[in-house]
Scaffold this motif. Sequence first.
Motif, mmCIF file in Angstrom:
data_model
loop_
_atom_site.group_PDB
_atom_site.id
_atom_site.type_symbol
_atom_site.label_atom_id
_atom_site.label_comp_id
_atom_site.label_asym_id
_atom_site.label_seq_id
_atom_site.Cartn_x
_atom_site.Cartn_y
_atom_site.Cartn_z
ATOM 1 N N VAL A 65 -2.179 5.463 5.749
ATOM 2 C CA VAL A 65 -2.333 4.290 6.617
ATOM 3 C C VAL A 65 -3.350 3.305 6.030
ATOM 4 O O VAL A 65 -3.189 2.089 6.150
ATOM 5 C CB VAL A 65 -2.757 4.720 8.045
ATOM 6 N N VAL A 66 -4.397 3.816 5.381
ATOM 7 C CA VAL A 66 -5.444 2.966 4.809
ATOM 8 C C VAL A 66 -4.863 2.078 3.705
ATOM 9 O O VAL A 66 -5.250 0.912 3.576
ATOM 10 C CB VAL A 66 -6.621 3.818 4.273
ATOM 11 N N VAL A 67 -3.918 2.606 2.949
ATOM 12 C CA VAL A 67 -3.247 1.818 1.903
ATOM 13 C C VAL A 67 -2.506 0.651 2.550
ATOM 14 O O VAL A 67 -2.582 -0.486 2.062
ATOM 15 C CB VAL A 67 -2.270 2.692 1.079
ATOM 16 N N THR A 68 -1.812 0.910 3.646
ATOM 17 C CA THR A 68 -1.079 -0.152 4.336
ATOM 18 C C THR A 68 -2.030 -1.219 4.851
ATOM 19 O O THR A 68 -1.737 -2.412 4.746
ATOM 20 C CB THR A 68 -0.253 0.425 5.511
ATOM 21 N N LYS A 69 -3.180 -0.812 5.402
ATOM 22 C CA LYS A 69 -4.167 -1.786 5.873
ATOM 23 C C LYS A 69 -4.666 -2.649 4.719
ATOM 24 O O LYS A 69 -4.824 -3.866 4.859
ATOM 25 C CB LYS A 69 -5.359 -1.076 6.529
ATOM 26 N N PHE A 70 -4.905 -2.023 3.575
ATOM 27 C CA PHE A 70 -5.370 -2.743 2.388
ATOM 28 C C PHE A 70 -4.319 -3.744 1.924
ATOM 29 O O PHE A 70 -4.621 -4.900 1.632
ATOM 30 C CB PHE A 70 -5.704 -1.752 1.277
ATOM 31 N N VAL A 71 -3.060 -3.298 1.893
ATOM 32 C CA VAL A 71 -1.948 -4.169 1.474
ATOM 33 C C VAL A 71 -1.793 -5.332 2.451
ATOM 34 O O VAL A 71 -1.531 -6.462 2.037
ATOM 35 C CB VAL A 71 -0.635 -3.355 1.339
ATOM 36 N N ASN A 72 -1.983 -5.072 3.742
ATOM 37 C CA ASN A 72 -1.910 -6.146 4.741
ATOM 38 C C ASN A 72 -2.982 -7.200 4.482
ATOM 39 O O ASN A 72 -2.774 -8.382 4.754
ATOM 40 C CB ASN A 72 -2.055 -5.593 6.160
ATOM 41 N N ASN A 73 -4.137 -6.800 3.974
ATOM 42 C CA ASN A 73 -5.193 -7.750 3.632
ATOM 43 C C ASN A 73 -4.873 -8.520 2.350
ATOM 44 O O ASN A 73 -5.275 -9.672 2.206
ATOM 45 C CB ASN A 73 -6.545 -7.049 3.495
ATOM 46 N N ILE A 74 -4.169 -7.886 1.410
ATOM 47 C CA ILE A 74 -3.775 -8.566 0.175
ATOM 48 C C ILE A 74 -2.707 -9.616 0.458
ATOM 49 O O ILE A 74 -2.704 -10.685 -0.135
ATOM 50 C CB ILE A 74 -3.217 -7.564 -0.872
ATOM 51 N N MET A 75 -1.829 -9.290 1.405
ATOM 52 C CA MET A 75 -0.641 -10.094 1.678
ATOM 53 C C MET A 75 -0.953 -11.552 2.005
ATOM 54 O O MET A 75 -1.857 -11.843 2.777
ATOM 55 C CB MET A 75 0.117 -9.453 2.852
ATOM 56 N N LEU A 76 -0.180 -12.451 1.395
ATOM 57 C CA LEU A 76 -0.252 -13.872 1.694
ATOM 58 C C LEU A 76 1.123 -14.360 2.144
ATOM 59 O O LEU A 76 2.141 -13.960 1.580
ATOM 60 C CB LEU A 76 -0.684 -14.669 0.468
ATOM 61 N N LYS A 77 1.148 -15.217 3.157
ATOM 62 C CA LYS A 77 2.384 -15.843 3.664
ATOM 63 C C LYS A 77 3.467 -14.825 4.039
ATOM 64 O O LYS A 77 4.657 -15.081 3.857
ATOM 65 C CB LYS A 77 2.929 -16.837 2.644
ATOM 66 N N GLY A 78 3.070 -13.648 4.509
ATOM 67 C CA GLY A 78 4.025 -12.650 4.991
ATOM 68 C C GLY A 78 4.785 -11.908 3.909
ATOM 69 O O GLY A 78 5.746 -11.200 4.208
ATOM 70 N N LYS A 79 4.368 -12.044 2.654
ATOM 71 C CA LYS A 79 5.097 -11.401 1.552
ATOM 72 C C LYS A 79 4.543 -10.003 1.296
ATOM 73 O O LYS A 79 3.781 -9.764 0.354
ATOM 74 C CB LYS A 79 5.002 -12.265 0.301
ATOM 75 N N LYS A 80 4.962 -9.076 2.147
ATOM 76 C CA LYS A 80 4.429 -7.722 2.098
ATOM 77 C C LYS A 80 4.922 -6.948 0.878
ATOM 78 O O LYS A 80 4.152 -6.206 0.269
ATOM 79 C CB LYS A 80 4.799 -6.969 3.373
ATOM 80 N N SER A 81 6.186 -7.118 0.507
ATOM 81 C CA SER A 81 6.716 -6.380 -0.644
ATOM 82 C C SER A 81 5.993 -6.797 -1.927
ATOM 83 O O SER A 81 5.704 -5.955 -2.782
ATOM 84 C CB SER A 81 8.224 -6.595 -0.786
ATOM 85 N N THR A 82 5.661 -8.079 -2.047
ATOM 86 C CA THR A 82 4.893 -8.558 -3.199
ATOM 87 C C THR A 82 3.505 -7.937 -3.201
ATOM 88 O O THR A 82 2.998 -7.531 -4.253
ATOM 89 C CB THR A 82 4.776 -10.097 -3.162
ATOM 90 N N ALA A 83 2.890 -7.862 -2.018
ATOM 91 C CA ALA A 83 1.557 -7.260 -1.892
ATOM 92 C C ALA A 83 1.590 -5.780 -2.286
ATOM 93 O O ALA A 83 0.680 -5.297 -2.969
ATOM 94 C CB ALA A 83 1.036 -7.428 -0.474
#
Length: 155
Positions: A20-38
């Motif tokens: 879950v912590v990885v997902t939280k980190f990726v959510n912080n990296i994400m820009l403009k809703g591009k989760k797969s890119t993050a």
Amino acid sequence: MRKAKPKKRIILPDPKYNDVVVTKFVNNIMLKGKKSTAFEIFYEAIDIIAEKTNENGIEVWKQALANVTPSLEVKSRRIGGATFQIPTELRPERKQSVGMKNLILFARKRHEKTMAMKLASEIMQAYKEEGAAFKRKEDIHRMAEANKAFSHFRF
């Protein structure tokens, strides 16, 4: 409080490491809703770390995150016309989010080719207890230590 507390959103674990912590980190990296890119950026950064350090990339990242996570911060409070910086302890969720945001913020400011390379470099620096994100944590702790005399104003 007038309204009921908002419900905690359930964050699903990431597909590769099931964390879950990885997902939280990726959510912080994400820009403009591009989760797969993050996710691509994060996984590529972990691969770069594993390649350069010859250690488990996810373990290096977890240790780096622990190294840049502050436990105290200062909050401004007006008392009798004067503004004091009052040191307060952080809640565990806020500790984690502040650490993540600092790591990502300083990774973005680095001068390297791709975001994955920037992130990998910042994580490796944090793992060794150096770099800008670790320095920010030290500065926050130093501010709290300097203003310890005002801790009795805590609310």
